[in-house]
Write a protein that holds these residues in place. Structure first.
Motif, PDB file in Angstrom:
ATOM      1  N   VAL A 231     -31.265 -41.487 -48.955  1.00  0.00           N
ATOM      2  CA  VAL A 231     -31.054 -42.312 -47.545  1.00  0.00           C
ATOM      3  C   VAL A 231     -32.649 -42.367 -46.910  1.00  0.00           C
ATOM      4  O   VAL A 231     -32.256 -42.778 -45.919  1.00  0.00           O
ATOM      5  CB  VAL A 231     -29.805 -41.270 -47.211  1.00  0.00           C
ATOM      6  CG1 VAL A 231     -29.955 -41.205 -45.992  1.00  0.00           C
ATOM      7  CG2 VAL A 231     -28.725 -41.070 -47.514  1.00  0.00           C
ATOM      8  N   VAL A 232     -32.834 -40.997 -46.608  1.00  0.00           N
ATOM      9  CA  VAL A 232     -34.051 -41.503 -46.274  1.00  0.00           C
ATOM     10  C   VAL A 232     -35.229 -42.526 -46.487  1.00  0.00           C
ATOM     11  O   VAL A 232     -35.699 -43.497 -46.019  1.00  0.00           O
ATOM     12  CB  VAL A 232     -35.377 -40.071 -46.159  1.00  0.00           C
ATOM     13  CG1 VAL A 232     -36.789 -40.347 -44.928  1.00  0.00           C
ATOM     14  CG2 VAL A 232     -34.166 -39.079 -45.449  1.00  0.00           C
ATOM     15  N   LEU A 233     -35.384 -42.799 -47.994  1.00  0.00           N
ATOM     16  CA  LEU A 233     -35.921 -43.523 -48.694  1.00  0.00           C
ATOM     17  C   LEU A 233     -35.425 -44.608 -48.108  1.00  0.00           C
ATOM     18  O   LEU A 233     -36.525 -46.016 -47.853  1.00  0.00           O
ATOM     19  CB  LEU A 233     -35.903 -43.642 -49.956  1.00  0.00           C
ATOM     20  CG  LEU A 233     -37.005 -44.944 -51.197  1.00  0.00           C
ATOM     21  CD1 LEU A 233     -38.077 -44.218 -50.538  1.00  0.00           C
ATOM     22  CD2 LEU A 233     -37.018 -44.124 -52.652  1.00  0.00           C
ATOM     23  N   GLY A 234     -34.304 -44.913 -48.107  1.00  0.00           N
ATOM     24  CA  GLY A 234     -34.139 -47.102 -48.135  1.00  0.00           C
ATOM     25  C   GLY A 234     -33.539 -47.065 -46.483  1.00  0.00           C
ATOM     26  O   GLY A 234     -33.896 -48.028 -45.991  1.00  0.00           O
ATOM     27  N   GLY A 235     -33.893 -45.718 -45.544  1.00  0.00           N
ATOM     28  CA  GLY A 235     -33.803 -46.153 -44.435  1.00  0.00           C
ATOM     29  C   GLY A 235     -32.243 -45.642 -43.533  1.00  0.00           C
ATOM     30  O   GLY A 235     -30.849 -46.252 -44.627  1.00  0.00           O
ATOM     31  N   LEU A 236     -32.330 -43.783 -43.094  1.00  0.00           N
ATOM     32  CA  LEU A 236     -30.514 -44.087 -42.496  1.00  0.00           C
ATOM     33  C   LEU A 236     -30.052 -44.879 -41.714  1.00  0.00           C
ATOM     34  O   LEU A 236     -30.584 -45.728 -40.838  1.00  0.00           O
ATOM     35  CB  LEU A 236     -30.655 -42.659 -42.086  1.00  0.00           C
ATOM     36  CG  LEU A 236     -31.772 -41.514 -41.900  1.00  0.00           C
ATOM     37  CD1 LEU A 236     -32.295 -40.449 -40.899  1.00  0.00           C
ATOM     38  CD2 LEU A 236     -31.116 -40.913 -42.604  1.00  0.00           C
ATOM     39  N   THR A 282     -38.565 -44.296 -40.449  1.00  0.00           N
ATOM     40  CA  THR A 282     -37.869 -45.092 -40.964  1.00  0.00           C
ATOM     41  C   THR A 282     -37.335 -45.233 -41.734  1.00  0.00           C
ATOM     42  O   THR A 282     -35.877 -46.088 -41.830  1.00  0.00           O
ATOM     43  CB  THR A 282     -38.249 -46.048 -39.562  1.00  0.00           C
ATOM     44  OG1 THR A 282     -38.556 -47.099 -39.385  1.00  0.00           O
ATOM     45  CG2 THR A 282     -37.637 -46.284 -37.951  1.00  0.00           C
ATOM     46  N   GLY A 283     -37.454 -45.523 -42.713  1.00  0.00           N
ATOM     47  CA  GLY A 283     -36.903 -45.462 -44.220  1.00  0.00           C
ATOM     48  C   GLY A 283     -38.060 -47.150 -44.514  1.00  0.00           C
ATOM     49  O   GLY A 283     -37.749 -47.607 -44.108  1.00  0.00           O
TER      50      GLY A 283
END
Length: 292
Positions: A231-236, A282-283
């Motif tokens: 989730v952090v990698l893709g953007g919350l 922000t990812g």
């Protein structure tokens, strides 16, 4: 080369499994802006529900998806209404502590009711546990089906959020809660619905992975830590980011487990996690949104 392609396929299919779990987490944060540390325990509840329906009613895990999705939607909505909602005006860390408390309570309740034993569903038909040959590549039929379902889930949620009145109200609330409220959106009800929807995704995940994974009280932690990284990698709050992040982490998991060491594969994607936090908080696909 064949080994590399096989590992790549395994990683992509694993990413499909992780995607269904991560999508629920990113939905809850993107709309309600609460990091649900009880996410893994809701998955655990879903797996136990699938197991009980399988053992007592003889339902195949895939057939148990509908009632389990309904149960988890109701549990998620109840958690938002009675635990999170009274704390929305408090500091953010108070809400985090509340979800951690729910996580600990649910895990200990499972230990009390089921003990520490490991249970598996019975599957005489073999549906979801077989192997499919794709040329020289081989894939688990369960993981292949889960990958297809993950793609369908992302597509369905995208259509819902962009093409329905309720979906647009959810997006408006995620973008700016006060502006949405001024336009007549009942923000509190949207939060309840969104939290329930995020947990309902775990009901779908539980039914899809039950033929492949056992259930025990701490099973959620094996998935949710990776889900937080995704989730952090893709953007919350980004559905597409959660899907692509899941595929990336799945591939990294597969390749690192083979070329580095099975015990060190988590180290690799947690290093990626730290790098994203440092250089792009922000990812990869995240964007700032108004909250007031």
């Amino acid at each position: 080369m064949e080994i590399f392609l096989q590992l790549l396929l395994n990683g992509v299919l694993l990413g499909g499994t992780l995607a269904i779990i991560s999508i629920g987490l990113t939905l809850i944060f993107g709309i309600v802006r609460v990091v649900n540390f009880a996410h893994g325990e809701f998955l655990m509840i879903g797996l136990y529900a699938v197991y009980l329906l399988n053992q007592h009613l003889g339902l195949h895990p895939y057939a148990a998806i509908v009632p389990v999705v309904v149960v988890l939607f109701c549990l998620g909505a109840a958690m938002q209404r009675f635990i999170i909602q009274p704390l929305l005006s408090a500091e953010g860390h108070i809400q985090i502590f509340a979800t951690v408390g729910v996580s600990i309570a649910l895990m200990n309740a499972a230990l009390l009711l089921f003990g520490a034993d490991v249970y598996s569903v019975s599957n005489p038909s073999g549906l979801g546990t077989g192997t499919v040959s794709l040329g020289f590549l081989r894939a688990s039929s369960g993981q292949l089906l889960t990958f297809v379902v993950a793609l369908a889930l992302v597509g369905a949620l995208h259509w819902f959020l962009h093409s329905t009145f309720l979906g647009r109200a959810v997006r408006a609330t995620a973008q700016h809660r006060n502006a949405a409220q001024l336009m007549g959106v009942n923000v509190k009800n949207i939060y309840i619905f969104a939290f329930g929807l995020g947990c309902a995704c775990l009901g779908l995940a539980a039914g899809m992975i039950a033929p492949q994974y056992p259930v025990f009280p701490t099973v959620g932690t094996f998935f949710v830590l990776t889900a937080f990284v995704i989730v952090v990698l893709g953007g919350l709050g980004s559905l597409g980011g959660a899907l692509l992040g899941s595929l990336l982490i799945g591939v990294v998991d597969s390749l690192a487990g083979f070329y580095i060491a099975p015990d060190l594969k988590e180290v690799v994607y947690f290093l990626i996690f730290l790098g994203i936090l440092i250089f792009r908080p922000t990812g990869l696909f995240g964007a700032g949104r108004g909250s007031e």
